[in-house]
Design an enzyme around this catalytic site. Sequence first.
Site, PDB file in Angstrom:
ATOM      1  CG  PHE A   1       0.351   1.683   3.002  1.00  0.00           C
ATOM      2  CD1 PHE A   1       0.477   0.297   2.889  1.00  0.00           C
ATOM      3  CD2 PHE A   1       1.371   2.471   4.018  1.00  0.00           C
ATOM      4  CE1 PHE A   1       0.677   0.180   3.830  1.00  0.00           C
ATOM      5  CE2 PHE A   1       1.889   1.659   4.974  1.00  0.00           C
ATOM      6  CZ  PHE A   1       1.579   0.435   4.984  1.00  0.00           C
TER       7      PHE A   1
ATOM      8  CD  GLU B   1      -6.704   5.931  -1.538  1.00  0.00           C
ATOM      9  OE1 GLU B   1      -6.991   7.124  -2.336  1.00  0.00           O
ATOM     10  OE2 GLU B   1      -6.019   5.011  -2.057  1.00  0.00           O
TER      11      GLU B   1
ATOM     12  CG  ASP C   1      -6.941   8.594 -12.772  1.00  0.00           C
ATOM     13  OD1 ASP C   1      -7.210   8.044 -11.309  1.00  0.00           O
ATOM     14  OD2 ASP C   1      -7.054   9.076 -13.011  1.00  0.00           O
TER      15      ASP C   1
END
Length: 474
Positions: free
Chosen positions: A196, A198, A264
């Site tokens: 969020f 970013e 990831d």
Amino acid sequence: MHLTMPYFERAHILVVGDLMLDRYWHGTSSRISPEAPVPVVKVNQTEDRPGGAGNVALNMAALGCGVSLIGIVGDDEAGQILHSRLRAAKIHTNFQISTTKPTITKLRVVSRHQQLLRMDFEEKFDVSDSCEFVSKVKNLINRTDALVLSDYAKGSLLDCQSLIRMARDAGVPVLVDPKGNDFSRYRGATMLTPNFLEFEAVVGKCTSEQDMVDKGEALMQELDLQALLVTRGEQGMTLLRHHQTELHLPARAREVFDVTGAGDTVIATLAAVIASGQTLPEATALANLAAGIVVGKMGTATVSAPELRRAIIAEQGAERGVVTEEQLLLALEDARASGERIVFTNGCFDIIHAGHVGYLEEARKQGDRLVLAVNSDASIRRLKGSGRPINPLDRRMAVLAGLEAVDWVVPFDEDTPERLLRRVKPDVLVKGGDYSEDQVIGNQIVKAYNGSVKVLSFYDNCSTTSIVNKILRQ
């Protein structure tokens, strides 16, 4: 949404991005240094784990996917360790080796599960360091079901556009874990997965849920994206697609221990599920479950296929009790992955009595898990006559599911359980009665794959029919 375990072994994924070695020094700390006001840690354990794009690849391998990995390492010990760890996980490594810059390494000092210090050893890469990426991807793209770009802003992915165009021309979906304030570098990708913060750094402050959706749709239009997944921490995830209602998924973590590497896991699970042939909403839901698992672990970690399978079972309510056939088969996959022996028995169980309870307890002792298949109402009427069953199917199954010996109760509509036996393939088929193993219905099915058949005696000389007849005589 009904979730199923994907066939991960059918998928092959190509990961390209920033590689790094996550190094952990663990120890005890009981005093402050006399030299400076810092804790003194007595290191008693060291650990090296692949991080960044390496952790993305490990997550995919842990799920059972075939994985190829392209990245940059230095001509040093850290690069050799990365290669060794990844190859041990059966990941095909295709590194470009830099002779002038080191392998990116992050050293964390940990005491009592708390990170006290992190030291980074790195020099940012430039375009020359990744000059072989295009040719490496070109050699692999036609054997790839999905391309993942794992960007940690270390310089490995300065030329994203060449890789994205190559994948699009080959019809391969491209998923990007982005970094930085300029997402135009990822134009044409299938999907971006920003967190969020970013996302807001690119589109501006979001004042409401609708504002977030509107800005996300505008970003997709501007960058020619098919989808956008915004991960929102304790608020879960939001999936945006063109001309479709947004999908909000709540966070699944029961206890957040360490969020390192959670992104990831998200993109790895998304890519793995999509490459396995499932839909984007299904992929998002499974990635959400996987994220809930991994944040309960320390450091960069992975989610294994059995762990994800157990989470799906819990989500679908099939840990034990009354289940559908599909839920049962999913639960059995997990049980077998844990090395458990499956016992199967069946019957009408119209009026539950002491004989049933004792019999089921004995049946359960023949293995680790007991599957109880119950005749449907229609099946019982065909077998016993129009006056039966006394108790309808849902009530019979509810009572049976409450017995400690029974793990799963599943209905079947045929006169015999043979079709179900072929799907379940139990290790042991159990039946109660006064006849030989060869007279047990389904014995040939089970013995054909080297399963065993056991006949147990009924307890207390009880039977539902005798109970019914006694009631009728009164």
